[in-house]
Design an enzyme around this catalytic site. Sequence first.
Site, mmCIF file in Angstrom:
data_model
loop_
_atom_site.group_PDB
_atom_site.id
_atom_site.type_symbol
_atom_site.label_atom_id
_atom_site.label_comp_id
_atom_site.label_asym_id
_atom_site.label_seq_id
_atom_site.Cartn_x
_atom_site.Cartn_y
_atom_site.Cartn_z
ATOM 1 N N HIS A 61 21.747 -7.276 -51.900
ATOM 2 C CA HIS A 61 22.739 -8.292 -52.251
ATOM 3 C C HIS A 61 23.897 -7.619 -52.974
ATOM 4 O O HIS A 61 23.851 -6.432 -53.285
ATOM 5 C CB HIS A 61 22.137 -9.425 -53.075
ATOM 6 N N HIS A 63 25.498 -7.862 -55.979
ATOM 7 C CA HIS A 63 25.719 -7.665 -57.411
ATOM 8 C C HIS A 63 25.950 -6.183 -57.730
ATOM 9 O O HIS A 63 25.296 -5.301 -57.180
ATOM 10 C CB HIS A 63 24.547 -8.214 -58.216
ATOM 11 N N ASP A 65 25.158 -4.141 -59.971
ATOM 12 C CA ASP A 65 24.083 -3.248 -60.392
ATOM 13 C C ASP A 65 23.099 -2.955 -59.264
ATOM 14 O O ASP A 65 22.040 -2.371 -59.505
ATOM 15 C CB ASP A 65 23.350 -3.815 -61.619
ATOM 16 N N HIS A 66 23.478 -3.299 -58.042
ATOM 17 C CA HIS A 66 22.699 -2.915 -56.863
ATOM 18 C C HIS A 66 23.542 -2.132 -55.859
ATOM 19 O O HIS A 66 22.979 -1.588 -54.903
ATOM 20 C CB HIS A 66 22.090 -4.156 -56.200
ATOM 21 N N HIS A 119 18.900 -16.519 -55.561
ATOM 22 C CA HIS A 119 19.595 -15.765 -56.610
ATOM 23 C C HIS A 119 21.066 -15.635 -56.233
ATOM 24 O O HIS A 119 21.967 -15.870 -57.046
ATOM 25 C CB HIS A 119 18.924 -14.398 -56.750
ATOM 26 N N ASP A 138 16.133 -8.938 -56.408
ATOM 27 C CA ASP A 138 16.188 -9.979 -57.429
ATOM 28 C C ASP A 138 15.723 -11.341 -56.906
ATOM 29 O O ASP A 138 16.071 -12.376 -57.477
ATOM 30 C CB ASP A 138 17.614 -10.099 -57.978
ATOM 31 N N HIS A 176 14.137 -4.875 -61.051
ATOM 32 C CA HIS A 176 14.385 -4.766 -62.484
ATOM 33 C C HIS A 176 13.077 -4.634 -63.264
ATOM 34 O O HIS A 176 12.030 -5.115 -62.836
ATOM 35 C CB HIS A 176 15.113 -6.013 -63.004
#
Length: 260
Positions: A61, A63, A65-66, A119, A138, A176
């Site tokens: 996805h 975001h 931090d990915h 999410h 996530d 995470h």
Amino acid sequence: MPDTGPAPEIVTIPCLKDNYAYLLHDRATGATAVIDVPDAAPVEAALAARGWHLTDIVITHHHWDHVDGVAALRAASGARVWGAAADAHRLPPLDHALTEGDQVVIGALRGHVIDVSGHTIGHIACHFPQANAVFTADSLMALGCGRLFEGTAAQMWDSLKKLAALPPETLVCSGHEYTMSNLRFARTIEPGNPALISRGMKIEAARAADRPTVPSVLSEELATNPFLRAADPGIAQHLGLAGQAPVDVFARIRSLKDSF
């Protein structure tokens, strides 16, 4: 016929403060994928330590931090990038745009794409039966699930039901290290669950030793993760929702976690 080739290898790579990336290595062909890239440097170090060449990047996805390390890894390796067609407008440039039911090809390995919106809209998971693993980022997490930033409770519940239907021995490779917080919350939902009590002690020991709590095993999640257990009558009764639809119980659990 069952696959009789050498078993694939999975490497869990801590990144940033509490993220994980994963390497998936096909021993038969030498092909290596990374699933999500929070930061390029730890992934490059893990590849170098093993003498592996990165051939593929799979994004779950959009975001930051990915995906923040995708451009650097792609430039260094020439790896192909796979991601959701529905998310393509906000992902790094894709070589392969995926929809549910498509396959991700990593050497001789075949990953089945699952739409796990909730999410985010367009979030995908990827199930590699030959590796006995599903990469969920996530969506489904150890003792948890992702906050509903874009999707509805009904969408996330449908997504979790898809993942729950995979073989119970499947490794759940999530994105995470949130497990201690998720454990504290899960204990408020099912304080007397013997499986949760036992798992909680193992999680506390792992974190005390600074060991990752992921991947987890789907059978453990089915027995202890409150978000997967919203159809359990005991949980519904505990929440004052006896007789309510599982999706409504799930929505209450998610709401309680958001304010936990």
